[in-house]
Write a protein that holds these residues in place. Sequence first.
Motif, short mmCIF file in Angstrom:
data_model
loop_
_atom_site.label_atom_id
_atom_site.label_comp_id
_atom_site.label_asym_id
_atom_site.label_seq_id
_atom_site.Cartn_x
_atom_site.Cartn_y
_atom_site.Cartn_z
N THR A 196 0.85 -1.20 0.00
CA THR A 196 0.00 0.00 0.00
C THR A 196 0.88 1.25 0.00
OG1 THR A 196 -1.82 -1.11 1.16
CG2 THR A 196 -1.73 1.29 1.30
N ARG A 197 1.95 1.21 0.77
CA ARG A 197 2.85 2.36 0.85
C ARG A 197 3.65 2.54 -0.43
NH1 ARG A 197 8.09 2.63 1.36
NH2 ARG A 197 9.07 4.55 2.14
N THR A 198 4.23 1.45 -0.97
CA THR A 198 5.15 1.59 -2.12
C THR A 198 4.44 1.63 -3.46
OG1 THR A 198 5.43 -0.83 -2.27
CG2 THR A 198 6.99 0.39 -0.87
N ALA A 235 7.43 6.54 -0.79
CA ALA A 235 6.01 6.24 -0.73
C ALA A 235 5.34 6.70 -2.03
CB ALA A 235 5.37 6.92 0.47
N TRP A 236 4.43 5.86 -2.54
CA TRP A 236 3.73 6.18 -3.79
C TRP A 236 2.75 7.33 -3.55
CZ3 TRP A 236 -1.37 6.22 -5.44
CH2 TRP A 236 -1.57 6.26 -6.83
N LYS A 237 2.72 8.24 -4.51
CA LYS A 237 1.79 9.36 -4.44
C LYS A 237 0.91 9.37 -5.68
CE LYS A 237 4.74 12.37 -1.63
NZ LYS A 237 5.42 13.69 -1.53
#
Length: 334
Positions: free
Chosen positions: A109-111, A327-329
């Motif tokens: 979920t974070r990456t 972290a993916w945005k």
Amino acid sequence: MLQKNLKQIIQLTISLGVAGWIFWFLYRDIALDSLIEQVKSSNWFWILTSLTIALIGYWVRGWRWSLLIQEEEGLKVTPNRAYHAVMVGYLVNMLVPRAGEVARCGVLTRTNGISLGHLVGTVIVERSVDLIFLIGTILLAFLVENELFLNLASQLVDLKALSDGILSNLPIALGGLVIFILFIYLVFRRFKNHSLVNKIQHFFREIRGGLKSIGKLQNPVGFVFSSILIWLIYFLTMYTVALGIQSTANLSSSEVLLVMVMGSIGMIAPVQGGIGTFHALVAFILIQLGVSEQDGKIFAAIIHGTQVLLVLVFGLFSWIILVRIPAWKKPDLF
């Protein structure tokens, strides 16, 4: 929140206590010198081969997981990224039972920006499939080692007297079975809103839903193939370790399959990393196969210990890799 944290701490403490007590009870009579001597005399070519096979198995598990992740939102999950998340999950499981499943989902979920709900759903599918494969493996072990299964059962129950009793009272036995099934049905219907009944029904619905979702995958053949491969790798991991230890080198493939089944059952127990339960069940079945009690316990300690070291080393390595990924945005559309 405080009450929830306290409950988790109590559960963790109890789990650790049970695992520690089983491990101590099992190995209290084993001298450390005996374990060290067995480790030194083992053929480490086969043990290192086992660890290599196990590592490939973790990657295959990551690949299979990536096939399930189909949510369009976020960054596509590669097999390598899924593998690193799986290793982090196994690492967390060493500390808190079952927490690794949530941890590996949280990592992606974070990456990758994949929703946690979707990822948890894919893990449920994985676990449903693994449960079916475990049951199938148990049935296979029964077919190839049915005599040993029957001997073990006869130690607990007089099978001949039981079968004679059932045959002589067949109408009563069938009537009792029908009444039992009807009773279960009525209980589930009467208490359909009870939390325990809901959990049982939810469990079976998840399994059924998970199996249905496999046919909708982009690569269902790859998913089925990887699932079979994972369990074949489990077997090869156990078999190569058996070859590397003198006391188990002469076990047949069917006997090793039986040892693998017992070890798998021990690993799903709600204790950290299967500590104690894995050792007890593996040692028990090896003793039934003619291996001495001490050698059986040492075998269990060696295979479990080497696997734990593998997870610690490569789990930490995967954690370091994933922590370094930003972290993916969500892309800004305007």
